[in-house]
Write an enzyme that holds these catalytic residues in place. Structure first.
Site, PDB file in Angstrom:
ATOM      1  N   SER A 163       0.809  -1.215   0.000  1.00 21.47           N
ATOM      2  CA  SER A 163       0.000   0.000   0.000  1.00 21.47           C
ATOM      3  C   SER A 163       0.851   1.277   0.000  1.00 21.47           C
ATOM      4  O   SER A 163       1.732   1.442  -0.837  1.00 21.47           O
ATOM      5  CB  SER A 163      -0.952  -0.043   1.200  1.00 21.47           C
ATOM      6  OG  SER A 163      -1.951   0.928   1.095  1.00 21.47           O
TER       7      SER A 163
ATOM      8  N   ASP B 294      -8.947  -4.824  -5.781  1.00 20.86           N
ATOM      9  CA  ASP B 294      -8.489  -3.886  -4.754  1.00 20.86           C
ATOM     10  C   ASP B 294      -9.243  -2.572  -4.940  1.00 20.86           C
ATOM     11  O   ASP B 294      -9.044  -1.866  -5.926  1.00 20.86           O
ATOM     12  CB  ASP B 294      -6.978  -3.669  -4.897  1.00 20.86           C
ATOM     13  CG  ASP B 294      -6.384  -2.803  -3.788  1.00 20.86           C
ATOM     14  OD1 ASP B 294      -7.149  -2.077  -3.129  1.00 20.86           O
ATOM     15  OD2 ASP B 294      -5.157  -2.857  -3.609  1.00 20.86           O
TER      16      ASP B 294
ATOM     17  N   HIS C 271      -7.416  -5.680  -1.053  1.00 21.74           N
ATOM     18  CA  HIS C 271      -6.222  -4.907  -0.690  1.00 21.74           C
ATOM     19  C   HIS C 271      -5.500  -5.536   0.512  1.00 21.74           C
ATOM     20  O   HIS C 271      -4.291  -5.759   0.466  1.00 21.74           O
ATOM     21  CB  HIS C 271      -6.622  -3.464  -0.369  1.00 21.74           C
ATOM     22  CG  HIS C 271      -5.465  -2.552  -0.133  1.00 21.74           C
ATOM     23  ND1 HIS C 271      -4.559  -2.211  -1.119  1.00 21.74           N
ATOM     24  CD2 HIS C 271      -5.052  -1.901   1.000  1.00 21.74           C
ATOM     25  CE1 HIS C 271      -3.649  -1.394  -0.630  1.00 21.74           C
ATOM     26  NE2 HIS C 271      -3.922  -1.194   0.659  1.00 21.74           N
TER      27      HIS C 271
END
Length: 203
Positions: free
Chosen positions: A111, A161, A184
């Protein structure tokens, strides 16, 4: 009196033997932990922590990585502040290199950790200390759209995601790998992703 003297001599002999045996024992490993693989540094994303990579680290240990080759940082800014986190990554990587005697590390980032790692590489001297960069749903384009020169970069992202959309993860010049059906957060616990990480680190 003779008994006391004999006992004293016996104790003295034992002490000398013990001291000599310690002196001639083989030298123990130095403080630097020798590694056979390039150490891996894991960098988490927003609101995350170093514990986010427990499953990935466990998988890599089953694939031949030793515990002293896997290091996860707990970033100071859980909001992904580029300057704060890239400086922390800089210090952490330098410490890992010092501990292991390695000249470079590989980074696996999730991320916002992708953006922070790229910022470290591009602005904090990381270009000469990173061999491979693997991002998982990385918010990479918040830092750059181009993979850093001289670093083998792999961006793994999922069409499922909905937190970091795939277009933010793609980097020009990187090995961009699109997968499906993984969320995600699921990127941190997917066997498919683990296998892709292993391949990226071995190439």
């Amino acid at each position: 009196m003779r008994k006391i003297k004999s006992l004293g001599m016996l104790l003295l002999s034992f002490t000398l033997f013990f001291a000599l045996s310690l002196h001639f024992q083989p030298a123990k490993a130095s403080a630097a932990v020798q590694t056979t693989k390039t150490p891996v540094v894991f960098v988490h994303g927003l609101t995350g922590s170093d514990s986010n990579f427990a499953l990935i680290k466990g998988y890599l240990r089953t694939q031949g990585w030793a515990s002293n080759e896997l290091y996860a940082i707990d970033l100071p800014s859980k909001q992904g502040h580029q300057e704060l986190n890239s400086a922390a990554i800089q210090r952490f990587v330098d410490n890992v290199l010092s501990q292991t005697g390695s000249t470079k590390v590989n980074i696996v980032a999730h991320s916002m950790g992708g953006a922070n790692s790229l910022y470290y590489i591009l602005n904090k001297g990381g270009a000469s200390k990173v061999d491979k960069l693997v991002t998982l749903g990385g918010a990479n384009q918040l830092t750059t759209r181009v993979a850093p020169q001289g670093i083998d970069t792999t961006s793994i992202y999922s069409t499922s995601d909905y937190i970091v959309r795939p277009y933010l993860s793609k980097l020009y010049g990187a090995n961009n790998i699109e997968i499906r059906g993984v969320s995600h957060i699921g990127l941190l616990s997917s066997y498919q992703v683990n296998s892709l990480i292993k391949t990226a680190l071995q190439e």
